[in-house]
Design a protein around this motif. Structure first.
Motif, PDB file in Angstrom:
ATOM      1  N   GLY A 180      -9.458 -16.373  -8.450  1.00  0.00           N
ATOM      2  CA  GLY A 180      -9.808 -14.978  -7.992  1.00  0.00           C
ATOM      3  C   GLY A 180      -8.548 -14.295  -7.718  1.00  0.00           C
ATOM      4  N   ARG A 181      -7.520 -14.716  -8.443  1.00  0.00           N
ATOM      5  CA  ARG A 181      -6.457 -13.716  -8.142  1.00  0.00           C
ATOM      6  C   ARG A 181      -6.054 -12.980  -9.775  1.00  0.00           C
ATOM      7  N   LEU A 182      -6.014 -11.925  -9.630  1.00  0.00           N
ATOM      8  CA  LEU A 182      -5.646 -11.356 -11.091  1.00  0.00           C
ATOM      9  C   LEU A 182      -4.028 -10.732 -10.816  1.00  0.00           C
ATOM     10  N   VAL A 183      -3.337 -11.409 -11.658  1.00  0.00           N
ATOM     11  CA  VAL A 183      -1.857 -11.003 -11.460  1.00  0.00           C
ATOM     12  C   VAL A 183      -1.789  -9.783 -12.056  1.00  0.00           C
ATOM     13  N   LEU A 184      -1.132  -8.788 -11.510  1.00  0.00           N
ATOM     14  CA  LEU A 184      -0.876  -7.410 -11.981  1.00  0.00           C
ATOM     15  C   LEU A 184       0.553  -7.122 -12.500  1.00  0.00           C
ATOM     16  N   PRO A 185       0.797  -6.561 -13.435  1.00  0.00           N
ATOM     17  CA  PRO A 185       2.114  -6.470 -13.892  1.00  0.00           C
ATOM     18  C   PRO A 185       2.629  -5.614 -13.027  1.00  0.00           C
ATOM     19  N   LYS A 186       3.836  -5.913 -12.541  1.00  0.00           N
ATOM     20  CA  LYS A 186       4.397  -5.263 -11.565  1.00  0.00           C
ATOM     21  C   LYS A 186       4.625  -3.931 -11.751  1.00  0.00           C
ATOM     22  N   ALA A 187       5.232  -3.421 -12.892  1.00  0.00           N
ATOM     23  CA  ALA A 187       5.309  -2.119 -13.098  1.00  0.00           C
ATOM     24  C   ALA A 187       4.147  -1.396 -13.026  1.00  0.00           C
ATOM     25  N   CYS A 188       2.963  -1.964 -13.527  1.00  0.00           N
ATOM     26  CA  CYS A 188       1.957  -1.349 -13.293  1.00  0.00           C
ATOM     27  C   CYS A 188       1.443  -0.954 -11.885  1.00  0.00           C
ATOM     28  N   ALA A 189       1.324  -2.273 -11.282  1.00  0.00           N
ATOM     29  CA  ALA A 189       1.059  -2.214  -9.976  1.00  0.00           C
ATOM     30  C   ALA A 189       1.712  -1.165  -8.983  1.00  0.00           C
ATOM     31  N   GLU A 190       3.115  -1.146  -9.377  1.00  0.00           N
ATOM     32  CA  GLU A 190       3.745  -0.334  -8.453  1.00  0.00           C
ATOM     33  C   GLU A 190       3.605   1.136  -8.931  1.00  0.00           C
ATOM     34  N   ALA A 191       3.366   1.417 -10.210  1.00  0.00           N
ATOM     35  CA  ALA A 191       3.207   2.820 -10.678  1.00  0.00           C
ATOM     36  C   ALA A 191       1.901   3.426 -10.280  1.00  0.00           C
ATOM     37  N   TYR A 192       0.808   2.747 -10.358  1.00  0.00           N
ATOM     38  CA  TYR A 192      -0.584   3.070 -10.357  1.00  0.00           C
ATOM     39  C   TYR A 192      -1.243   2.908  -8.944  1.00  0.00           C
ATOM     40  N   PHE A 193      -0.892   2.024  -8.465  1.00  0.00           N
ATOM     41  CA  PHE A 193      -1.759   1.505  -7.141  1.00  0.00           C
ATOM     42  C   PHE A 193      -0.952   1.742  -6.158  1.00  0.00           C
ATOM     43  N   PRO A 194      -1.511   1.936  -5.031  1.00  0.00           N
ATOM     44  CA  PRO A 194      -0.856   2.282  -3.947  1.00  0.00           C
ATOM     45  C   PRO A 194       0.423   1.392  -3.537  1.00  0.00           C
ATOM     46  N   PRO A 195       1.206   2.123  -2.869  1.00  0.00           N
ATOM     47  CA  PRO A 195       2.289   1.407  -2.747  1.00  0.00           C
ATOM     48  C   PRO A 195       1.924   0.730  -1.393  1.00  0.00           C
ATOM     49  N   ILE A 196       2.510  -0.441  -1.340  1.00  0.00           N
ATOM     50  CA  ILE A 196       2.333  -1.368  -0.230  1.00  0.00           C
ATOM     51  C   ILE A 196       3.677  -1.979   0.172  1.00  0.00           C
ATOM     52  N   SER A 197       3.937  -2.114   1.496  1.00  0.00           N
ATOM     53  CA  SER A 197       4.949  -2.659   2.026  1.00  0.00           C
ATOM     54  C   SER A 197       4.949  -4.023   2.667  1.00  0.00           C
ATOM     55  N   GLN A 198       3.771  -4.510   2.759  1.00  0.00           N
ATOM     56  CA  GLN A 198       3.311  -5.801   3.679  1.00  0.00           C
ATOM     57  C   GLN A 198       2.731  -6.769   2.512  1.00  0.00           C
ATOM     58  N   PRO A 199       3.159  -7.907   2.472  1.00  0.00           N
ATOM     59  CA  PRO A 199       2.258  -8.736   1.772  1.00  0.00           C
ATOM     60  C   PRO A 199       0.938  -8.775   1.863  1.00  0.00           C
ATOM     61  N   GLU A 200       0.370  -8.433   3.056  1.00  0.00           N
ATOM     62  CA  GLU A 200      -1.023  -8.601   3.052  1.00  0.00           C
ATOM     63  C   GLU A 200      -1.465  -7.403   2.438  1.00  0.00           C
ATOM     64  N   GLY A 201      -0.898  -6.575   1.923  1.00  0.00           N
ATOM     65  CA  GLY A 201      -1.482  -5.444   1.060  1.00  0.00           C
ATOM     66  C   GLY A 201      -2.359  -4.639   1.707  1.00  0.00           C
ATOM     67  N   VAL A 202      -3.243  -3.976   0.664  1.00  0.00           N
ATOM     68  CA  VAL A 202      -4.322  -2.914   1.310  1.00  0.00           C
ATOM     69  C   VAL A 202      -5.588  -3.351   0.394  1.00  0.00           C
ATOM     70  N   PRO A 203      -6.741  -3.142   0.836  1.00  0.00           N
ATOM     71  CA  PRO A 203      -7.846  -3.124   0.171  1.00  0.00           C
ATOM     72  C   PRO A 203      -7.978  -2.073  -0.847  1.00  0.00           C
ATOM     73  N   LEU A 204      -8.673  -2.309  -1.782  1.00  0.00           N
ATOM     74  CA  LEU A 204      -8.594  -1.477  -2.980  1.00  0.00           C
ATOM     75  C   LEU A 204     -10.042  -1.514  -3.694  1.00  0.00           C
ATOM     76  N   THR A 205     -10.494  -0.467  -3.826  1.00  0.00           N
ATOM     77  CA  THR A 205     -11.951  -0.350  -4.497  1.00  0.00           C
ATOM     78  C   THR A 205     -11.719   0.367  -5.905  1.00  0.00           C
ATOM     79  N   ILE A 206     -12.380  -0.496  -6.696  1.00  0.00           N
ATOM     80  CA  ILE A 206     -12.232  -0.128  -8.185  1.00  0.00           C
ATOM     81  C   ILE A 206     -13.475  -0.090  -8.606  1.00  0.00           C
ATOM     82  N   GLN A 207     -13.923   0.810  -9.324  1.00  0.00           N
ATOM     83  CA  GLN A 207     -15.201   1.085  -9.914  1.00  0.00           C
ATOM     84  C   GLN A 207     -15.454   0.646 -11.336  1.00  0.00           C
ATOM     85  N   ASP A 208     -16.260  -0.045 -11.628  1.00  0.00           N
ATOM     86  CA  ASP A 208     -16.255  -0.551 -13.054  1.00  0.00           C
ATOM     87  C   ASP A 208     -16.790   0.828 -13.589  1.00  0.00           C
TER      88      ASP A 208
END
Length: 922
Positions: free
Chosen positions: A359-387
């Motif tokens: 259940g883990r989708l590895v995100l390309p780092k560059a993509c994650a950092e560019a387009y997803f909210p910045p996170i500073s803690q490993p716990e991260g943030v909840p993200l809602t994505i619409q299909d």
DNA sequence: TCTCTGCATGGATCA
DNA sequence: GATCCATGCAGAGAA
């Protein structure tokens, strides 16, 4: 530094300020460029000459020093200054179409809206964009161009522009050929605004673009910039008086690749690019090597490119593999009927672990950092994505430290993956809906997909996937065979959905495409997907190991695909020598041919069978005929009686079915055998084995020597290791040292020895007068001939060959020399020195021809008819007998072809003569 | 025993 | 050599 007046006379700027000094450019209506260094996409330098004038004729970005050159010419070309300001490369100027061709954007837009409005935007510079508003500007005017009258008044009114603005913009529009300047969001990397591909000019120039080129590759960036510099603002003759405009209002083409900081501010305020041009096209990055070989026709055959260069947010330059490739349908699906702007962000092909149960989708780092909210803690943030259906999925966007870096993952994707029935290999795309900023996740199923290489993505997107890309060597020449569209249609099933989607537009039918598989069109040729780069085949990486069946299928289907390749019709090869290997080199790429099957008669004569594409009847053809992809009975010039579909089958349906079934069974058997052999070889090959092979050299050579597939031996097919197939065709290629113990030479020697032994034996029986003379040779041969034993045959070494009986052997050779001309001394069992002093000529092939000639025929020709009767009684259990064709003899001798066992291959050369033994080849 | 979690590993790719 | 990232794996917790 040679500063020039802005080409946009309305701008009036002659000394660009610092804010100008960023390398970038525009092409006529096609695309904007990104500063190769700073990553800015929206500098307002579109038509200003801001580059250093270099002695070489190149221009250099005054800011970052990158060289830029026109995209229309791959090589360096100098620039010329235009009267209207700005620069233009010589190449473009010489090309009456390229620079002055009305913008496809304008053309398209005019055709749709009859308005001379065209979205352009400006954007703040990266460094100060956070507080520098992009000046949105619109122009209002009516202007007449060569083809159309533009009225943008309505638009301007709608924008509430002032008269001053209108006046200023009017000149802009005049000069730029119906363009509306407007603030623009940076959602799309490079855009072509046409609904249809407009032709080679733009595409070829677009093809110069490259992600890396933009960013780091100086050489390529030159091409980019040259495209910029060579951009045309319409026919310069049409450029009317230009009026000045403020630098703050300098127009920019609405092409994204924005800097990131301003993201979310400007772009969301701005009118959507898609709103203005609902069918805006994504274009893609270009290959590193500009390839103009791709024909205009073929380029034009790729009308719906949707490789969107993702927004360069955060200056993250995504690898092209993550560039979102979105089709019209996907865009429409995501956006629905709303006016929202879809900003394709990135995509990712699901790996096994992505699609697994973790259940883990590895995100390309560059993509994650560019387009997803910045996170500073490993716990991260909840993200809602619409299909794409509107359903919202809740994931946890987080990371964990990894090698002093981060590894970003989306957790909790299992329900989504399962809901969408995604599997490894499928692609998920992430987009953003602006101005809402919602994240949207789309997907593409991976049926028969080809994860393209980065370069392939580029090439395809630019319509240049020619010689150096996915479909190497396949270009418009295909059209000479069966029509380019047909070829592409055939390719479709094996390509990435994205590319397939592009190809769909060349073929109205969206139906499933099957590969023509030779004479059995109903069998889809399962061309297996290409994997990314070298991670696919032959890699040691466990992650890419395929299960055996997959590997088998992959291997075989590629072989099959290879079989279908034909030399380009009417193309004469030139012979080049590469590392002592003579290679036939064609100027034209290969074409696909029609697959046929071959049968052999008892006399050794072969037939080729092909199935009519129309009536599906099988027709007999000469063996040496190479067929193109489509073949019908009307093409049967060899058998006038059956040159019509109305002519009856030569064989009954049952007979043909049996033939085909047997052929198919045999094919499968051979596939399995081949695969098993390969598997066993692989299993047996460890590093030690490889090292040993490398040391031995010979083994290594054998391992690496590609099988030569020749049309001269149609019974054999790629992968066949028989001596015929591993021998270079037509006697070409390197000659082997007489002492060579490679498989080829050893086999030749064995076969030749056996042949001669038998001949000698019979002759010795009949020619008593020569008994003594040949007895010595014969006696030795008897010993070795007992060798029909494996030991004798397989342990033959040069030394033994020398003991073979030079005198007698020489006489035989001389006989052959007399009849056949030069003898390949490589094949002479005991003539090492001679071979070294006198290069052999074709004799190996002569020997091979003799060896492969049905022994019955050979013996008859050599007066050894008594042997012939024996040979026909020797059967090959692995061969099968096909129904006898009318008029054929009743002989049932089995074929010794490559279906025969190795022993037969080596020793029982007289086993030829199978009656209608099928073999497949192309 | 299974699943989840966090991290490590190493091949592939990039610079 | 650095970095990315697909995957492995061990430990913890849940079933």
């Amino acid at each position: 530094m040679a500063t020039r007046r802005c080409m946009n006379a309305a701008c009036g700027v002659t000394e660009p300020g610092e804010e100008w000094r960023r390398g970038w450019g525009l092409r006529s209506g096609g695309f904007a460029m990104l500063c190769v260094k700073c990553g800015l996409a929206y500098e307002q330098l579109a038509f200003c000459d801001i580059f250093h004038q270099k002695e070489s004729g190149w221009r250099e970005c005054s800011s970052c020093g990158k060289h830029l050159h026109c995209g229309c010419i791959a090589s360096k070309s100098s620039f010329d200054l235009l009267d209207t300001g700005g620069v233009q490369c010589i190449g473009c100027m010489k090309n009456p179409e390229a620079p002055f061709m009305p913008s496809e954007v304008v053309q398209n837009f005019l055709s749709q809206h009859h308005q001379g409005v065209f979205a352009l935007s400006t954007r703040c510079s990266k460094e100060n964009d956070t507080d520098t508003a992009v000046v949105t500007r619109a122009c209002e005017m009516s202007t007449t161009t060569a083809d159309s009258k533009i009225d943008v008044g309505a638009f301007v009114k709608g924008k509430g522009m002032s008269n001053v603005d209108v006046e200023q913009s009017e000149s802009e529009i005049r000069s730029f050929g119906h363009i509306k300047w407007e603030q623009q969001s940076p959602e799309v990397g490079i855009a072509s605004f046409s609904n249809r591909y407009q032709g080679p000019v733009v595409s070829s120039q677009i093809s110069q673009l490259d992600e890396k080129d933009f960013v780091t590759d100086k050489s390529i960036s030159e091409s980019l910039a040259q495209a910029c510099l060579s951009m045309s603002l319409g026919n310069t003759n049409q450029v009317s008086n230009m009026e000045s405009c403020s630098t703050a209002e300098r127009p920019l083409l609405a092409l994204p690749m924005a800097c990131s900081v301003a993201e979310g501010k400007d772009e969301r305020k701005s009118l959507s690019f898609f709103q203005q041009l609902p069918r805006a096209r994504f274009l893609a990055k270009p290959p590193k090597t500009s390839n103009r070989a791709f024909s205009d026709a073929s380029r034009s055959a790729l009308p719906y490119m949707r490789v969107a260069r993702p927004p360069a947010e955060g200056r993250n330059q995504l690898l092209p593999r993550y560039w979102p490739r979105i089709t019209d349908q996907e865009l429409q699906q995501i956006s629905g009927d709303s006016n929202s702007t879809i900003v394709p962000l990135f995509e990712k092909v699901l790996s096994a672990s992505d699609a697994g149960r973790i259940g883990r989708l590895v995100l390309p780092k560059a993509c994650a950092e560019a387009y997803f909210p910045p996170i500073s803690q490993p716990e991260g943030v909840p993200l809602t994505i619409q299909d794409t259906k509107g359903k919202e999925w809740h994931f946890q966007f987080r990371f964990w430290p990894n090698n002093n870096s981060r590894m970003y993952v989306l957790e909790g994707v299992t329900p989504c993956i399962q809901s969408l029935q995604l599997q490894a290999g499928d692609t998920v795309t992430f987009s953003r809906i602006d101005p809402a900023g919602k994240l949207v996740m789309g997907y593409r199923k991976a049926t028969n997909t080809v994860p393209l290489q980065d370069s392939q993505i580029s090439a395809i997107a630019n319509g240049t996937f020619g010689n150096e890309t996915l479909f190497s060597g396949v270009n418009e020449n295909i059209s000479t065979v069966s029509g380019y569209s047909g070829f592409l249609r055939s390719l479709k099933g094996a390509m990435d959905p994205y590319l397939s989607s592009q190809l769909e537009h060349m073929n109205a039918s969206d139906e499933e495409i099957s590969w023509y598989k030779g004479g059995m069109p109903n069998e889809g040729l399962q061309l297996q997907p290409l994997q990314k780069r070298s991670r696919n085949i032959g890699t040691k990486s466990r992650r890419f190991l395929m299960d055996t069946e997959d590997a088998l299928e992959l291997k075989l289907t590629w072989e099959e695909a290879q079989e279908l390749l034909r030399p380009p019709p009417s193309a004469k090869p030139s012979i080049v020598t590469i590392e002592d290997h003579e290679v036939e080199e064609y100027e034209e790429p290969p074409v696909f041919g029609k697959k046929t099957i071959f049968t052999a008669r008892s006399s050794g004569e072969q037939d080729q069978w092909v199935q009519c594409d129309d009536c599906l009847k099988w027709r007999r053809l000469p063996v040496d005929v190479l067929l193109l992809l489509k073949w019908t009975c009307s093409d049967n010039t060899w058998d006038p009686k059956r040159s019509s579909c109305s002519a009856p089958d030569e064989l009954s349906h049952k007979e043909m079915q049996i033939l085909l079934r047997q052929y198919e069974d045999l094919r499968r058997q051979r596939m399995s055998a081949s695969f098993k052999q390969t598997s066993s070889e692989l299993a047996a090959s460890g590093l030690d084995a490889l090292a040993a092979a490398a040391v031995l050299g010979d083994a290594g050579n054998q391992a690496t020597t590609p099988y030569a597939t020749t049309t001269k031996h149609p019974r054999h097919r790629p992968g066949c290791t028989c001596i015929v197939c591993i021998q270079p065709p037509s006697g070409k290629g390197p000659k082997h040292d007489p002492a060579c113990t490679c498989n080829v030479c050893m086999t030749v020697k064995r076969r030749f020895k056996t042949l001669m032994m038998r001949k000698k034996k019979r002759q010795s029986e009949r020619e008593e007068a020569e008994a003594h003379k040949k007895l010595a040779w014969g006696s030795k041969e008897e010993v070795e001939g007992s060798s029909s034993s494996p030991k004798g045959a397989q342990h033959l070494d040069p030394h033994q060959e020398n003991e073979f009986g030079q005198e007698s052997g020489k006489s035989i050779i001389e006989q052959l020399e007399t009849s056949k001309g030069h003898i390949d001394l490589n094949c002479h069992p005991g003539s090492n020195e001679d071979s070294q002093t006198a290069p052999p000529r074709l004799s190996m092939m002569s020997l091979l021809q003799d060896a492969y000639r049905p022994l019955e025929t050979y013996l008859k020709q050599n007066g050894l008819t008594s042997l012939a009767s024996e040979q026909v009684n020797q059967g090959s259990p692995s061969s099968f007998t096909a129904p006898q064709a009318p008029g054929e003899s009743e002989g049932k001798a089995p074929d010794e072809g490559h279906f025969a066992s190795e022993e037969q291959e080596d020793g029982d050369d007289g086993d030829d003569g199978a009656d209608m033994v099928t073999s497949d080849a192309s």
